[in-house]
Design a protein around this motif. Structure first.
Motif, PDB file in Angstrom:
ATOM      1  N   LEU A  85      -4.453 -20.049   5.390  1.00 13.73           N
ATOM      2  CA  LEU A  85      -4.102 -19.891   3.973  1.00 13.73           C
ATOM      3  C   LEU A  85      -4.234 -18.424   3.575  1.00 13.73           C
ATOM      4  CD1 LEU A  85      -3.333 -21.250   1.287  1.00 13.73           C
ATOM      5  CD2 LEU A  85      -5.778 -21.628   0.869  1.00 13.73           C
ATOM      6  N   ALA A  86      -5.297 -17.764   4.033  1.00 12.23           N
ATOM      7  CA  ALA A  86      -5.489 -16.345   3.724  1.00 12.23           C
ATOM      8  C   ALA A  86      -4.416 -15.484   4.387  1.00 12.23           C
ATOM      9  CB  ALA A  86      -6.881 -15.899   4.163  1.00 12.23           C
ATOM     10  N   ASP A  87      -3.962 -15.892   5.570  1.00  8.96           N
ATOM     11  CA  ASP A  87      -2.879 -15.157   6.218  1.00  8.96           C
ATOM     12  C   ASP A  87      -1.604 -15.208   5.380  1.00  8.96           C
ATOM     13  OD1 ASP A  87      -4.461 -14.459   8.361  1.00  8.96           O
ATOM     14  OD2 ASP A  87      -3.835 -16.170   9.605  1.00  8.96           O
ATOM     15  N   SER A  88      -1.388 -16.356   4.715  1.00  8.82           N
ATOM     16  CA  SER A  88      -0.184 -16.492   3.886  1.00  8.82           C
ATOM     17  C   SER A  88      -0.340 -15.798   2.539  1.00  8.82           C
ATOM     18  CB  SER A  88       0.140 -17.975   3.666  1.00  8.82           C
ATOM     19  OG  SER A  88      -0.815 -18.585   2.801  1.00  8.82           O
ATOM     20  N   TYR A  89      -1.590 -15.522   2.134  1.00  7.41           N
ATOM     21  CA  TYR A  89      -1.850 -14.886   0.832  1.00  7.41           C
ATOM     22  C   TYR A  89      -2.991 -13.881   1.038  1.00  7.41           C
ATOM     23  CZ  TYR A  89      -2.358 -14.472  -4.246  1.00  7.41           C
ATOM     24  OH  TYR A  89      -2.393 -13.995  -5.540  1.00  7.41           O
ATOM     25  N   PRO A  90      -2.679 -12.639   1.443  1.00  7.03           N
ATOM     26  CA  PRO A  90      -3.702 -11.651   1.803  1.00  7.03           C
ATOM     27  C   PRO A  90      -4.790 -11.392   0.765  1.00  7.03           C
ATOM     28  CG  PRO A  90      -1.542 -10.922   2.535  1.00  7.03           C
ATOM     29  CD  PRO A  90      -1.313 -12.157   1.720  1.00  7.03           C
ATOM     30  N   PRO A  91      -4.521 -11.470  -0.575  1.00  5.91           N
ATOM     31  CA  PRO A  91      -5.616 -11.247  -1.532  1.00  5.91           C
ATOM     32  C   PRO A  91      -6.792 -12.203  -1.361  1.00  5.91           C
ATOM     33  CG  PRO A  91      -3.512 -11.083  -2.669  1.00  5.91           C
ATOM     34  CD  PRO A  91      -3.217 -11.585  -1.280  1.00  5.91           C
ATOM     35  N   LEU A  92      -6.594 -13.309  -0.642  1.00  8.96           N
ATOM     36  CA  LEU A  92      -7.681 -14.265  -0.429  1.00  8.96           C
ATOM     37  C   LEU A  92      -8.602 -13.831   0.712  1.00  8.96           C
ATOM     38  CD1 LEU A  92      -8.971 -17.079  -1.054  1.00  8.96           C
ATOM     39  CD2 LEU A  92      -7.335 -18.069   0.581  1.00  8.96           C
ATOM     40  N   LYS A  93      -8.125 -12.975   1.602  1.00  9.41           N
ATOM     41  CA  LYS A  93      -8.868 -12.645   2.820  1.00  9.41           C
ATOM     42  C   LYS A  93     -10.292 -12.136   2.579  1.00  9.41           C
ATOM     43  CE  LYS A  93      -5.125 -11.934   6.124  1.00  9.41           C
ATOM     44  NZ  LYS A  93      -4.497 -11.012   7.094  1.00  9.41           N
ATOM     45  N   PRO A  94     -10.540 -11.267   1.579  1.00 12.37           N
ATOM     46  CA  PRO A  94     -11.915 -10.777   1.377  1.00 12.37           C
ATOM     47  C   PRO A  94     -12.920 -11.883   1.042  1.00 12.37           C
ATOM     48  CG  PRO A  94     -10.342  -9.399   0.208  1.00 12.37           C
ATOM     49  CD  PRO A  94      -9.596 -10.598   0.669  1.00 12.37           C
ATOM     50  N   PRO A 146     -13.474 -20.827   9.377  1.00 12.39           N
ATOM     51  CA  PRO A 146     -13.197 -20.137   8.105  1.00 12.39           C
ATOM     52  C   PRO A 146     -13.516 -21.042   6.922  1.00 12.39           C
ATOM     53  CG  PRO A 146     -11.373 -19.838   9.633  1.00 12.39           C
ATOM     54  CD  PRO A 146     -12.279 -20.878  10.238  1.00 12.39           C
ATOM     55  N   ALA A 147     -14.166 -20.499   5.901  1.00 15.03           N
ATOM     56  CA  ALA A 147     -14.546 -21.267   4.714  1.00 15.03           C
ATOM     57  C   ALA A 147     -14.474 -20.359   3.493  1.00 15.03           C
ATOM     58  CB  ALA A 147     -15.946 -21.848   4.876  1.00 15.03           C
ATOM     59  N   ARG A 199       1.504 -20.922  -1.666  1.00  9.78           N
ATOM     60  CA  ARG A 199       1.946 -21.476  -0.386  1.00  9.78           C
ATOM     61  C   ARG A 199       2.471 -22.896  -0.498  1.00  9.78           C
ATOM     62  NH1 ARG A 199      -2.077 -23.088   4.448  1.00  9.78           N
ATOM     63  NH2 ARG A 199      -2.326 -24.844   2.994  1.00  9.78           N
ATOM     64  N   ASP A 200       1.748 -23.750  -1.229  1.00 12.68           N
ATOM     65  CA  ASP A 200       2.068 -25.183  -1.223  1.00 12.68           C
ATOM     66  C   ASP A 200       2.999 -25.616  -2.352  1.00 12.68           C
ATOM     67  OD1 ASP A 200       0.372 -25.201   0.918  1.00 12.68           O
ATOM     68  OD2 ASP A 200      -1.313 -26.129  -0.150  1.00 12.68           O
ATOM     69  N   PHE A 201       3.091 -24.811  -3.427  1.00 14.29           N
ATOM     70  CA  PHE A 201       3.908 -25.220  -4.571  1.00 14.29           C
ATOM     71  C   PHE A 201       4.951 -24.177  -4.991  1.00 14.29           C
ATOM     72  CE2 PHE A 201      -0.138 -27.444  -4.816  1.00 14.29           C
ATOM     73  CZ  PHE A 201       0.272 -28.758  -4.950  1.00 14.29           C
ATOM     74  N   ARG A 202       5.014 -23.080  -4.241  1.00 13.44           N
ATOM     75  CA  ARG A 202       5.972 -22.003  -4.532  1.00 13.44           C
ATOM     76  C   ARG A 202       5.847 -21.517  -5.983  1.00 13.44           C
ATOM     77  NH1 ARG A 202      10.475 -24.146  -4.862  1.00 13.44           N
ATOM     78  NH2 ARG A 202       9.856 -26.330  -4.635  1.00 13.44           N
TER      79      ARG A 202
END
Length: 416
Positions: free
Chosen positions: A16-25, A35-36, A55-58
């Protein structure tokens, strides 16, 4: 969690973080090295919400710093979908919902209208918001997803009516309303929340869900059937002890968070028990009366499916014939014309055989109340159908006559 909620199994937070980089930190490793997300980190929850929506709802949604990222929203929308689908006259193009999500309105994300309209391409929404910042931000989120033609964000007045679009316009109608009020546990929490808004703490519901529902029920008594179903989330069970007669209760569990929702209607249409009732044992005393009644009876194993169907048809025809004869006895032609057009009740009846065939009660007769104002009439109807199914399982005409006599004597008291 709603049975159709796809998040019964938590998502792979790494992908999920790969699809939305702001989540990675905000992705950490749990004790097992997987990963959690640290759900105590509010900023991480905001980015998680944005990532799932993208990702899931565009949906491209920015959750602002001052807005909370509540979980479990999808459960509520799926329950609303169940309610709308319970009535065959509803078509997707006609569904119009109204959202007044928090103490001030739909919120800066306008999350419920956005999610619902993405899931249902033909639904449309009216949402309300009193806070200027949230109002502007909600409109921007709607516009950035190209949904301004289906979602209207109306400006509410602080301290004004909750359902003002319906109260101010007598010709306006909607299929449902939804509300997810803030759940404050203390006065300090109310004050802290109010400091982030433009209004003072005195303008915030201090018993948030209780006070909002009380106000909504009062307003709904003036609007009545111009909304088919009024609904709201709840933070505690004591909120749902005094709702209108035709109501529904459900329970949402997302992680460690437990919430309830209640819906009520002034129409005579009734929901199936699977939507209107929950199985939690602690809620038993608060449940609405059942709209589906079942009776176990014994029908000889030699009785065919066709004979059972014919038996049930005979019972229903007898009931219909009694009503017709009653109408013919009306002396006033105007009253007769009125009664002849009136539908007193709509019920769905089914017969289900069980095994073993020689069991004492090997057949279940089930009646589901779909429409009507008189519960006593439905309950009497269900009992009569069940009792006479025993007699009428035989194709013998004498049995049919005996059943018809019993129907006459029982219904003479109950129907008229």
């Amino acid at each position: 969690m709603h049975p159709r909620n796809p998040y019964h199994i938590p998502p792979d937070f790494g992908s999920l973080a790969d699809s939305y980089p702001p989540l990675k930190p905000f992705v950490v490793l749990d004790a097992g090295g997987r990963p959690a997300i640290d759900f105590t980190n509010v900023e991480g929850q905001r980015r998680l919400t944005e990532a799932i929506l993208a990702r899931d709802f565009r949906l491209q949604v920015v959750v602002p710093q001052r807005d909370c990222a509540r979980r479990g929203r999808l459960n509520y929308i799926l329950w609303i979908q169940d309610i709308m689908n319970a009535f065959p006259n509803n078509s997707p193009r006609n569904i119009h919902g109204m959202d007044h999500n928090t103490a001030s309105g739909t919120g800066a994300c306008a999350i419920y209208p956005l999610l619902a309209c993405r899931l249902h391409p033909q639904w449309r929404f009216t949402a309300t918001e009193a806070d200027d910042y949230s109002w502007e931000h909600a409109k921007a989120n709607v516009a950035s997803n190209g949904l301004q033609g289906r979602i209207c964000i109306e400006k509410a007045a602080l301290g004004g009516p909750i359902l003002f679009p319906l109260l101010q316009n007598p010709r306006e109608s909607v299929d449902f309303t939804m509300c997810n009020p803030p759940f404050y546990s203390s006065r300090e929490e109310v004050t802290q929340s109010a400091e982030m808004k433009e209004f003072s703490p005195s303008a915030v519901c201090t018993g948030a869900d209780v006070e909002m529902i009380t106000a909504m029920v009062e307003e709904s008594t003036r609007i009545r059937t111009r909304c088919k179903w009024y609904t709201s989330m709840l933070g505690k069970l004591s909120s749902i002890s005094d709702i209108i007669t035709n109501y529904a209760i459900t329970e949402f569990v997302q992680g460690r968070t437990r919430r309830w929702a209640v819906g009520w209607s002034f129409t005579d249409s009734h929901l199936p028990d699977v939507i209107a009732r929950t199985n939690h044992p602690d809620l038993r005393a608060l449940m609405p009366a059942r709209n589906t009644l079942s009776q176990g009876i014994h029908i000889p194993s030699s009785t065919s499916r066709t004979q059972i169907q014919d038996s049930l048809k005979h019972i229903l025809t007898s009931l219909e014939g009694m009503c017709a004869r009653r109408r013919r006895h009306k002396s006033d032609p105007s009253v007769q014309a009125l009664v002849s057009r009136q539908v007193m009740m709509t019920a769905e009846c089914s017969v289900r055989r069980s095994t073993p065939a020689m069991a004492e009660k090997n057949t279940t007769v089930e009646c589901r109340w779909m429409y009507g104002a008189d519960r006593a009439l439905f309950e009497s109807f269900a009992v009569i159908v069940g009792e006479n199914s025993k007699l009428d399982s035989s194709p013998d005409n004498s049995a049919n006559s005996k059943a018809d006599l019993l129907l006459r004597s029982a219904l003479a008291r109950e129907l008229y």
